[in-house]
Design an enzyme around this catalytic site. Structure first.
Site, PDB file in Angstrom:
ATOM      1  N   GLU A   1      10.896  52.147  23.154  1.00  0.00           N
ATOM      2  CA  GLU A   1      11.579  52.467  24.418  1.00  0.00           C
ATOM      3  C   GLU A   1      10.530  53.052  25.356  1.00  0.00           C
ATOM      4  OE1 GLU A   1      14.682  55.395  24.064  1.00  0.00           O
ATOM      5  OE2 GLU A   1      15.360  55.118  26.141  1.00  0.00           O
TER       6      GLU A   1
ATOM      7  N   ASP B   1      23.553  50.982  26.347  1.00  0.00           N
ATOM      8  CA  ASP B   1      22.956  52.262  25.935  1.00  0.00           C
ATOM      9  C   ASP B   1      23.986  53.377  26.143  1.00  0.00           C
ATOM     10  OD1 ASP B   1      21.002  53.688  24.722  1.00  0.00           O
ATOM     11  OD2 ASP B   1      19.586  53.711  26.392  1.00  0.00           O
ATOM     12  N   ASP B   2      24.078  53.876  27.404  1.00  0.00           N
ATOM     13  CA  ASP B   2      24.991  54.978  27.711  1.00  0.00           C
ATOM     14  C   ASP B   2      25.689  54.704  29.041  1.00  0.00           C
ATOM     15  OD1 ASP B   2      23.768  56.490  25.505  1.00  0.00           O
ATOM     16  OD2 ASP B   2      22.096  56.790  26.883  1.00  0.00           O
TER      17      ASP B   2
END
Ligand SMILES: [Zn+2]
Length: 313
Positions: free
Chosen positions: A200, A278-279
């Site tokens: 990442e 992801d979020d």
């Protein structure tokens, strides 16, 4: 009927968010507690969240936002159940048909609730709010915690025989990936799918190493691999899929824009990629929004986005 064909072509030339929401799609990189539909949670707590803004410190910024904005929500009774409910509502709204969503292996102690209540909340929300979604429950292991702590958290969930996948996340530089080798061997013996965050913010080599050491089936993010043609070839040859979250990478300032996002380089080198949230609660974009942004930025054609969608299905 040329008129009809023309209408279809026009619609396909200028796809909008509704078109993408209608298409079947996966979300294979979703941290459940941070994956909720924002409006559902804001209504529950009677207060709006401040927008997430990165100061360029990556995961630290994300963790700061979580502490500042989410702590009051999570102190409310029933917040764990509400967060899970909101995540299924968001996935359904986004048109997700296959969802691999994690809950943290330490949530039982964080929320001071028995593991069975978390499993019960997941089952209930899935059945109630999104029964048509093919749901793969996942346990997430924060890399900043000791193996002993993680194993004791894991132990509480084992009897339920419910989870089908694991993920390692949080600060990818917190400790060497080798520290988790035994955990992953154990999970593999249980028949769980093995995924981990790597690349990442880290290098191409760190992605390859995580796959080799943990014997991963797929990598969460993995975009660091785009720096190395040899690592990309290795990922492609070994059919290791990268579950990429462009909006997250941009909001965390890992890359500047959709146009410059390394997902195109990875795709061109034959690496299997998917697009994921992801979020969604933090970054404010579903999979559909990201497909649209990738298309509008000229990164992928509709045909290429179909290939990417099918990778995840
Ligand atoms: Zn993630």
């Amino acid at each position: 009927m040329p008129g009809n064909i023309k209408n279809i072509v026009t619609a396909m030339d200028r796809p909008d968010i509704h078109l993408f929401r209608k298409l079947p799609k996966s979300d294979l990189h979703n941290h459940g507690m941070l994956g909720g539909k924002r409006s559902v949670i804001e209504k529950f707590q009677g207060k709006k969240f401040a927008p997430f803004k990165s100061e360029g410190q990556g995961i630290t910024d994300l963790n700061n936002w979580i502490v500042n904005e989410l702590r009051p929500f999570f102190q409310l009774p029933g917040s764990m159940e509400k967060a899970i409910e909101a995540a299924f509502i968001q996935a359904r709204f986004d048109g997700v048909t296959r969802l691999e969503m994690s809950v943290d292996v330490l949530f039982s102690s964080v929320f001071n609730v028995p593991a069975g209540r978390i499993v019960g909340a997941l089952k209930h929300a899935h059945e109630t709010f999104a029964p048509d979604i093919d749901f793969i429950p996942e346990l997430g292991f924060p890399r900043s915690k000791s193996l002993r702590t993680l194993l004791s958290g894991f132990d509480q969930f084992l009897d339920f025989n419910y989870f089908r996948s694991i993920d390692l996340y949080d600060d990818e530089f917190a400790q060497p990936v080798e520290n988790f080798r035994e955990l992953y061997r154990f999970a593999r013996k249980l028949g769980l799918k093995c995924k981990a965050h790597a690349g990442e913010f880290g290098t191409a080599e760190s992605v390859k190493k995580a796959v080799e050491v943990l014997e991963l089936d797929a990598v969460q993010h993995g975009i660091g691999a785009a720096e190395s043609p040899s690592v990309m070839k290795w990922l492609a040859d070994n059919k290791i899929m990268l579950n990429i979250c462009p909006e997250s990478n941009i909001k965390l300032k890992r890359t500047r824009s959709y146009k410059t996002h390394p997902i195109r380089i990875l795709y061109d080198h034959g690496v299997k990629v998917t697009v994921n949230t992801d979020d969604a609660l933090v970054f404010g974009a579903g999979v559909s929004e990201q497909f649209l942004k990738l298309f509008n930025a000229g990164v992928f054609t509709l045909d290429e986005l179909t290939v990417i969608r099918n990778n995840g299905l």
